[in-house]
Design an enzyme around this catalytic site. Structure first.
Site: not given
Ligand SMILES: NC(=O)c1ccc[n+]([C@@H]2O[C@H](COP(=O)([O-])OP(=O)(O)OC[C@H]3O[C@@H](n4cnc5c(N)ncnc54)[C@H](O)[C@@H]3O)[C@@H](O)[C@H]2O)c1
Ligand SMILES: [Zn+2]
Length: 255
Positions: A75, A123, A131, A223
Site C-alpha cells: 500500500r 487513523h 516499534c 459521496n
Molecule cells: N486512502 C486511504 O488512506 C485509505 C484507503 C482505504 C481504506 N482506508 C481506511 O479505511 C477505513 C474505512 O473507512 P472509510 O469510511 O474511510 O472508507 P470506506 O472504504 O468504508 O468507504 C468509502 C466511501 O467512499 C465512497 N466513495 C467511493 N468512491 C468515491 C469517490 N470517488 N468520491 C467520493 N466518495 C466515494 C463510498 O461510497 C463509501 O461510502 C478508514 O479507517 C481508513 O483509514 C484508507
Molecule cells: Zn523498540
C-alpha cells in the site's frame, strides 16, 4: 451544480461562500479517484484474495506479521505511485482563501501533497512506523518490493529488536491521543462541514458529523452512494470527490 437542484446549489454556495472556517472530514473515497482503492472496493492482483478489514487488525498482526507487513509495504508503494486528484487540489485552493481544516481517516498523504494542512490524521499514516514493543518511532529504511509479495519480514527496532509496525490505527485500536479532541474542537468552531468519501461505518470517526450538527453547524455529504450518515446530514450531494469539490470551489474562487 450537477447532482443538486437549483435550490440546493444555491443553499450550498451561499454557505460555502460565507464560511470563514470549514472542516472537511475525509475518508477513503476521497482518494479513490487517485487510484487508491477503498476498503469496500475489490483489491486487485495478489491482494484480491484478502479482505482488507481483516488485515487491518491487531489479531492479523499477531497471527502473521510478515503477511500484514507485506500488505502495508504494497500500500505504501501504491500511494507513492499516485497523485492527488482534483478534489484534493480544490480543497488546497480553498484553503488559501478560507480556513479549511482537514480531518482525515485516510492514511495516505495526498491532502498534504496537494498543499493542504491536515489538522488530524485520525487513523495514523502509512509513512509513520513505530516499534510494536517500545513505541519508538522508526525512520530507518522500508523495503517496498517492485512486485507485490505475500510475506515480508518487518524491520527490527534498533533499540529493543522487536518488530516495527505500521503507524496506523487498526480496527479496535484507540485513536492517536489528541486527534479526536482536536477534530471536535475544530467542528465546534466551524461554519460548514463537508463529509467526503466516508462510509460512516468506522467509529468513533463516524460520530463526528453528528457532533457538528448537534451544535447547529450545517453538514454536507459528498459521496456518490447513500451511507448511514446520509439521513442525518443537511444535504447529500451524490457526486464523486474529484468532480464535486472542484465544481464547488471554482464557483467560490475568483479566477
Ligand atoms: N486512502 C486511504 O488512506 C485509505 C484507503 C482505504 C481504506 N482506508 C481506511 O479505511 C477505513 C474505512 O473507512 P472509510 O469510511 O474511510 O472508507 P470506506 O472504504 O468504508 O468507504 C468509502 C466511501 O467512499 C465512497 N466513495 C467511493 N468512491 C468515491 C469517490 N470517488 N468520491 C467520493 N466518495 C466515494 C463510498 O461510497 C463509501 O461510502 C478508514 O479507517 C481508513 O483509514 C484508507
Ligand atoms: Zn523498540
Amino acid at each position: 451544480m450537477r447532482g443538486l437542484s437549483p435550490r440546493e446549489s444555491e443553499w450550498l454556495l451561499d454557505r460555502a461562500a460565507a464560511a470563514r472556517r470549514v472542516v472537511v472530514l475525509s475518508g477513503a473515497g476521497m482518494s479513490a479517484e487517485s487510484g487508491v482503492p477503498t476498503f469496500r472496493q475489490a483489491q486487485t492482483g495478489l491482494w484480491e484474495r484478502f479482505d482488507p478489514t481483516m488485515l487491518a487488525t491487531p489479531d492479523a498482526w499477531e497471527a502473521d506479521r510478515p503477511l500484514v507487513w507485506a500488505w502495508y509495504a504494497w500500500r505504501l508503494g501504491l500511494v507513492r505511485g499516485v497523485h492527488p486528484n482534483a478534489g484534493h487540489t480544490a480543497l488546497a485552493a480553498w484553503g488559501r482563501k478560507a480556513r479549511v481544516d482537514i480531518v482525515t481517516q485516510n492514511v495516505d498523504d495526498l491532502h498534504e501533497r496537494a498543499g493542504s494542512q491536515v489538522l488530524a490524521h485520525l487513523h495514523g499514516s502509512l509513512r509513520a512506523f513505530r516499534c510494536e514493543a517500545c513505541a519508538a518511532p522508526y525512520d530507518g529504511p522500508i523495503e517496498v518490493p517492485a512486485e507485490p509479495v505475500e510475506r515480508l519480514d518487518p524491520p527490527r527496532c534498533p533499540d529493543c529488536r522487536a518488530a516495527i509496525r505500521p503507524g496506523v490505527v487498526w480496527f479496535g485500536e484507540m485513536l492517536p491521543s489528541g486527534a479526536f479532541d482536536g477534530a471536535v474542537d475544530a467542528l465546534l468552531e466551524a461554519d460548514l462541514v463537508l463529509v467526503v468519501g466516508t462510509s460512516g461505518l468506522v467509529h468513533p470517526a463516524a460520530g463526528l458529523p453528528d457532533i457538528a450538527r448537534g451544535h447547529g453547524v450545517p453538514v454536507v455529504e459528498v459521496n456518490p452512494q447513500e451511507t448511514p450518515l446520509s439521513a442525518g446530514v443537511d444535504l447529500s450531494w451524490r457526486i464523486t470527490a474529484a468532480v464535486g469539490l472542484p465544481t464547488l470551489v471554482d464557483r467560490l474562487i475568483e479566477p
